[in-house]
Design a protein around this motif. Structure first.
Motif, PDB file in Angstrom:
ATOM      1  N   ALA A  22       0.796  -1.234  -0.014  1.00 23.41           N
ATOM      2  CA  ALA A  22       0.053   0.045  -0.071  1.00 23.41           C
ATOM      3  C   ALA A  22       0.760   1.371   0.072  1.00 23.41           C
ATOM      4  CB  ALA A  22      -1.074  -0.274   1.161  1.00 23.41           C
ATOM      5  N   ILE A  23       2.187   1.254  -0.318  1.00 25.64           N
ATOM      6  CA  ILE A  23       3.068   2.266  -0.305  1.00 25.64           C
ATOM      7  C   ILE A  23       3.076   2.976  -1.275  1.00 25.64           C
ATOM      8  CG2 ILE A  23       5.549   2.945   0.462  1.00 25.64           C
ATOM      9  CD1 ILE A  23       5.567   0.322   2.137  1.00 25.64           C
ATOM     10  N   PRO A  24       2.929   4.281  -1.490  1.00 28.21           N
ATOM     11  CA  PRO A  24       3.012   4.982  -2.758  1.00 28.21           C
ATOM     12  C   PRO A  24       4.141   4.797  -3.172  1.00 28.21           C
ATOM     13  CG  PRO A  24       1.883   6.438  -0.953  1.00 28.21           C
ATOM     14  CD  PRO A  24       2.311   4.911  -0.518  1.00 28.21           C
ATOM     15  N   ALA A  25       4.388   4.939  -4.622  1.00 24.45           N
ATOM     16  CA  ALA A  25       5.374   4.559  -5.482  1.00 24.45           C
ATOM     17  C   ALA A  25       6.663   5.677  -5.296  1.00 24.45           C
ATOM     18  CB  ALA A  25       5.022   4.578  -7.089  1.00 24.45           C
ATOM     19  N   ARG A  26       6.232   6.986  -4.879  1.00 28.51           N
ATOM     20  CA  ARG A  26       7.193   7.920  -4.694  1.00 28.51           C
ATOM     21  C   ARG A  26       8.050   7.758  -3.736  1.00 28.51           C
ATOM     22  NH1 ARG A  26       6.575  11.981  -0.612  1.00 28.51           N
ATOM     23  NH2 ARG A  26       7.856  13.334  -1.975  1.00 28.51           N
ATOM     24  N   TYR A  27       7.851   6.778  -2.884  1.00 27.82           N
ATOM     25  CA  TYR A  27       8.729   6.272  -1.770  1.00 27.82           C
ATOM     26  C   TYR A  27       9.545   5.144  -1.949  1.00 27.82           C
ATOM     27  CZ  TYR A  27       5.511   9.264   0.987  1.00 27.82           C
ATOM     28  OH  TYR A  27       4.844  10.258   1.524  1.00 27.82           O
ATOM     29  N   HIS A  28       9.534   4.806  -3.235  1.00 23.50           N
ATOM     30  CA  HIS A  28      10.194   3.490  -3.537  1.00 23.50           C
ATOM     31  C   HIS A  28      11.761   3.863  -4.155  1.00 23.50           C
ATOM     32  CE1 HIS A  28       6.268   0.938  -4.512  1.00 23.50           C
ATOM     33  NE2 HIS A  28       6.324   1.396  -3.221  1.00 23.50           N
ATOM     34  N   HIS A  29      11.896   5.338  -4.344  1.00 23.86           N
ATOM     35  CA  HIS A  29      13.166   5.661  -4.920  1.00 23.86           C
ATOM     36  C   HIS A  29      13.462   7.111  -4.644  1.00 23.86           C
ATOM     37  CE1 HIS A  29      10.841   7.868  -8.054  1.00 23.86           C
ATOM     38  NE2 HIS A  29      10.104   6.579  -8.152  1.00 23.86           N
ATOM     39  N   ASP A  30      14.591   7.594  -4.956  1.00 27.01           N
ATOM     40  CA  ASP A  30      14.845   9.002  -5.023  1.00 27.01           C
ATOM     41  C   ASP A  30      15.218   9.277  -6.367  1.00 27.01           C
ATOM     42  OD1 ASP A  30      17.356   7.963  -5.353  1.00 27.01           O
ATOM     43  OD2 ASP A  30      18.079   8.688  -3.318  1.00 27.01           O
ATOM     44  N   TRP A  31      15.903  10.138  -6.633  1.00 27.43           N
ATOM     45  CA  TRP A  31      16.334  11.114  -7.974  1.00 27.43           C
ATOM     46  C   TRP A  31      17.397  10.251  -8.632  1.00 27.43           C
ATOM     47  CZ3 TRP A  31      15.929  17.191  -8.069  1.00 27.43           C
ATOM     48  CH2 TRP A  31      14.648  17.342  -8.178  1.00 27.43           C
ATOM     49  N   THR A  32      18.079   9.120  -8.052  1.00 30.47           N
ATOM     50  CA  THR A  32      19.162   8.775  -8.346  1.00 30.47           C
ATOM     51  C   THR A  32      19.184   7.971  -9.755  1.00 30.47           C
ATOM     52  OG1 THR A  32      19.690   8.339  -5.977  1.00 30.47           O
ATOM     53  CG2 THR A  32      21.215   7.177  -7.791  1.00 30.47           C
ATOM     54  N   GLY A  33      17.924   7.433  -9.827  1.00 30.54           N
ATOM     55  CA  GLY A  33      17.524   6.359 -11.081  1.00 30.54           C
ATOM     56  C   GLY A  33      17.573   5.035 -11.138  1.00 30.54           C
ATOM     57  N   LEU A  34      18.084   4.548  -9.695  1.00 32.92           N
ATOM     58  CA  LEU A  34      18.179   3.114  -9.357  1.00 32.92           C
ATOM     59  C   LEU A  34      16.690   2.461  -9.447  1.00 32.92           C
ATOM     60  CD1 LEU A  34      20.487   3.473  -6.039  1.00 32.92           C
ATOM     61  CD2 LEU A  34      21.144   2.796  -8.369  1.00 32.92           C
ATOM     62  N   ASP A  35      16.637   1.171  -9.713  1.00 34.07           N
ATOM     63  CA  ASP A  35      15.525   0.596  -9.947  1.00 34.07           C
ATOM     64  C   ASP A  35      14.403   0.763  -8.548  1.00 34.07           C
ATOM     65  OD1 ASP A  35      15.864  -0.244 -12.270  1.00 34.07           O
ATOM     66  OD2 ASP A  35      16.895  -2.370 -11.622  1.00 34.07           O
ATOM     67  N   PRO A  36      13.184   1.228  -8.677  1.00 37.58           N
ATOM     68  CA  PRO A  36      12.525   1.134  -7.391  1.00 37.58           C
ATOM     69  C   PRO A  36      12.355   0.142  -6.675  1.00 37.58           C
ATOM     70  CG  PRO A  36      11.250   2.116  -9.588  1.00 37.58           C
ATOM     71  CD  PRO A  36      12.747   1.273 -10.159  1.00 37.58           C
ATOM     72  N   VAL A  37      12.534   0.062  -5.287  1.00 37.64           N
ATOM     73  CA  VAL A  37      12.170  -1.119  -4.440  1.00 37.64           C
ATOM     74  C   VAL A  37      11.075  -0.632  -3.268  1.00 37.64           C
ATOM     75  CG1 VAL A  37      13.310  -2.081  -2.237  1.00 37.64           C
ATOM     76  CG2 VAL A  37      14.517  -1.571  -4.467  1.00 37.64           C
ATOM     77  N   GLU A  38       9.998  -1.414  -3.145  1.00 34.35           N
ATOM     78  CA  GLU A  38       9.039  -1.280  -2.185  1.00 34.35           C
ATOM     79  C   GLU A  38       9.454  -1.740  -0.849  1.00 34.35           C
ATOM     80  OE1 GLU A  38       4.428  -1.472  -1.348  1.00 34.35           O
ATOM     81  OE2 GLU A  38       5.172  -2.642  -2.873  1.00 34.35           O
ATOM     82  N   PRO A  39       9.637  -1.020   0.171  1.00 28.79           N
ATOM     83  CA  PRO A  39      10.096  -1.216   1.438  1.00 28.79           C
ATOM     84  C   PRO A  39       9.233  -2.223   2.562  1.00 28.79           C
ATOM     85  CG  PRO A  39       9.521   0.890   1.591  1.00 28.79           C
ATOM     86  CD  PRO A  39       9.290   0.465   0.191  1.00 28.79           C
ATOM     87  N   LEU A  40       9.596  -2.862   3.231  1.00 27.37           N
ATOM     88  CA  LEU A  40       8.610  -3.662   4.254  1.00 27.37           C
ATOM     89  C   LEU A  40       7.267  -2.602   4.699  1.00 27.37           C
ATOM     90  CD1 LEU A  40       8.129  -6.392   5.858  1.00 27.37           C
ATOM     91  CD2 LEU A  40       9.709  -5.279   7.440  1.00 27.37           C
ATOM     92  N   ALA A  41       7.856  -1.359   5.029  1.00 26.34           N
ATOM     93  CA  ALA A  41       6.771  -0.618   5.627  1.00 26.34           C
ATOM     94  C   ALA A  41       7.064   0.884   5.318  1.00 26.34           C
ATOM     95  CB  ALA A  41       6.379  -0.831   7.155  1.00 26.34           C
ATOM     96  N   LEU A  42       6.247   1.790   5.528  1.00 24.18           N
ATOM     97  CA  LEU A  42       6.517   3.213   5.322  1.00 24.18           C
ATOM     98  C   LEU A  42       6.075   3.807   6.778  1.00 24.18           C
ATOM     99  CD1 LEU A  42       7.427   5.977   4.145  1.00 24.18           C
ATOM    100  CD2 LEU A  42       4.557   5.938   3.271  1.00 24.18           C
TER     101      LEU A  42
END
Length: 466
Positions: A22-42
């Motif tokens: 349920a974590i919005p995609a914006r928290y899956h990455h920063d501006w670096t350009g690395l592949d998005p990762v969904e964490p365990l929790a936000l």
């Protein structure tokens, strides 16, 4: 792991803890350009005490924690870990106080930089930190990365503005260090441990920042010089003529300026091409004196052959136009495609050698590549942006990094001038720091975060331990 997220939510509530899925995609990455990762929790705590409760629970369970601010970093310092949680500081967004007598601003880590700047201006004061991401970066992230920006030549790096910090350690201990005094030599200056540490030693929750008198006058010039040697001579002349009025001295080499001015359609304020382009900004307390001093500098520099051509802004609109190309890097994706960015520091005396050598080495390895060079030369900061057209989205990042960082090392420079180490520069930290220095960094980490839960694998964490 899922049970841990449920446990956190039961303690702090669903308003604070959002589980994976349920974590919005914006928290899956920063501006670096690395592949998005969904964490365990936000986690989106509303107070320092909630930050402490979250860290205490994570410390007890051995769960990794990645702090996030405005997500404008380009080194991967805020990139999530799949087996850890993310703590966003965005709700700690209150400006607690502005003391006009002491010249201080007290605020939460989630306050957006531009909001803090405007609050200071409303009080007739100036917050001297300014970076391009001012509209979205947050104070906690600015301090955790020791951000630089356009005004370092006048006001210094982020750490030069900090009087006090409130920090939460890995085990949930709150360090109350909200000093408001300019002079305070009672023991070690502990706040310096956390500024620039990228969240590996503790999480900044509040800060006290030093403010300055707000200069009401500004004058801006855009000039063309024959080469880098003339630029450096102009820098010396600008410092001598303007003194503390010199607030910005930005350099753009033709590789950057000629390409970006054409690709973006912004054009050039000058009729002819030059070997380098410089923006000089002066601020002061008398509009006439500020402009006349800058005009005199320009006239003298022209007479001495330091400057070939130039213009002075006559309005705010013209001033913005002079800065437009310099502030166009957000257009890279559109006009260049994927890029390999570098934020390095080079001794000023070697700046011409660096620009020439790095550009030639990239061209030799990749004949069609573009290597755009620009930077805050007055503080030794050089930005290089590389794109290899035929590589498309599969840019030769590792090979280009080895090449550029190797040259920076050989010149006695630093692999990171103002954007931190994060994940993307860890392999090159030893190019700029000795084994003894890195060992000390790891020693502080072991003391303050013995379980290694804070931003693991970022910056110096683990470097040299393999």
């Amino acid at each position: 792991m899922t049970n841990f997220a449920t446990h956190l939510a039961s303690r702090l509530g669903a308003e604070v803890i959002t589980p994976r899925g349920a974590i919005p995609a914006r928290y899956h990455h920063d501006w670096t350009g690395l592949d998005p990762v969904e964490p365990l929790a936000l986690a989106r705590p509303r107070s320092t005490e909630e930050v402490a409760a979250i860290l205490s629970a994570c410390h007890a369970a051995g769960i990794a924690v990645v702090p996030q601010g405005g997500l404008t970093g380009i080194s991967g310092g805020a990139h999530p870990a799949a087996d850890g949680i993310v703590i966003s500081l965005e709700r700690l967004n209150q400006i607690d106080a502005i003391d006009t007598d002491a010249g201080t601003l007290t605020a939460g880590a989630g306050v957006v930089l531009e909001t803090a700047q405007q609050a200071a201006r409303d009080a007739g004061l100036l917050l001297g930190i300014d970076i391009g991401a001012r509209g979205s970066c947050q104070l906690g992230g600015v301090l955790a990365t020791n951000a630089g920006g356009n005004t370092v030549i006048r006001y210094g790096m982020a750490r030069d503005h900090v009087l006090g910090l409130e920090v939460v350690l890995a085990d949930g201990t709150i360090v109350e260090g909200m000093n408001t005094m300019l002079k305070n030599n009672a023991g070690l200056d502990l706040k310096q441990l956390f500024i620039g540490s990228e969240g590996t030693l503790g999480i900044i929750t509040r800060c006290v920042l030093r403010l300055h008198p707000l200069p009401p006058a500004k004058a801006t010039a855009f000039v063309g010089c024959a080469d880098t040697d003339k630029v450096i001579a102009l820098l010396r002349a600008s410092r001598a003529a303007l003194g503390p009025m010199l607030s910005s001295f930005e350099v753009m080499w033709p590789s950057f300026f000629d390409f970006m001015s054409q690709a973006t359609g912004l054009g050039s304020p000058l009729a002819d091409p030059h070997g380098a382009y410089v923006i000089i900004e002066a601020t002061g307390f008398d509009a006439t004196a500020t402009r006349e001093t800058l005009e005199q500098l320009f006239e003298t520099a022209f007479e001495k052959g330091l400057v070939e051509d130039g213009v002075l802004a006559r309005s705010v609109k013209e001033e913005q136009a002079l800065w437009a190309v310099r502030e166009s890097p957000a257009e890279y994706e559109r006009v260049l495609g994927p890029v390999i960015p570098f934020d390095v520091g080079i001794p000023i005396r070697l700046m011409d050698h660096a620009v020439t050598t790095i550009g030639a080495a990239i061209k030799a390895a990749y004949p069609t590549a573009r290597a755009l060079c620009y930077g805050h030369i007055g503080d030794s900061n050089l930005h290089v942006v590389v794109n290899v057209p035929e590589a498309g989205r599969a840019q030769p990042t590792h090979e280009v990094k080895d090449l550029v960082y190797g040259l920076v090392r050989d010149m006695g420079g630093t692999v990171s001038a103002e954007h931190g180490i994060g994940t993307i520069k860890r392999a090159y930290l030893a190019h700029s720091r000795s084994a003894v220095e890195i060992g000390l960094m790891r020693g502080f980490k072991g003391l303050l975060d013995p379980k290694g839960i804070l931003n693991p694998g970022k910056s110096f964490d683990g470097v040299g331990a393999e």
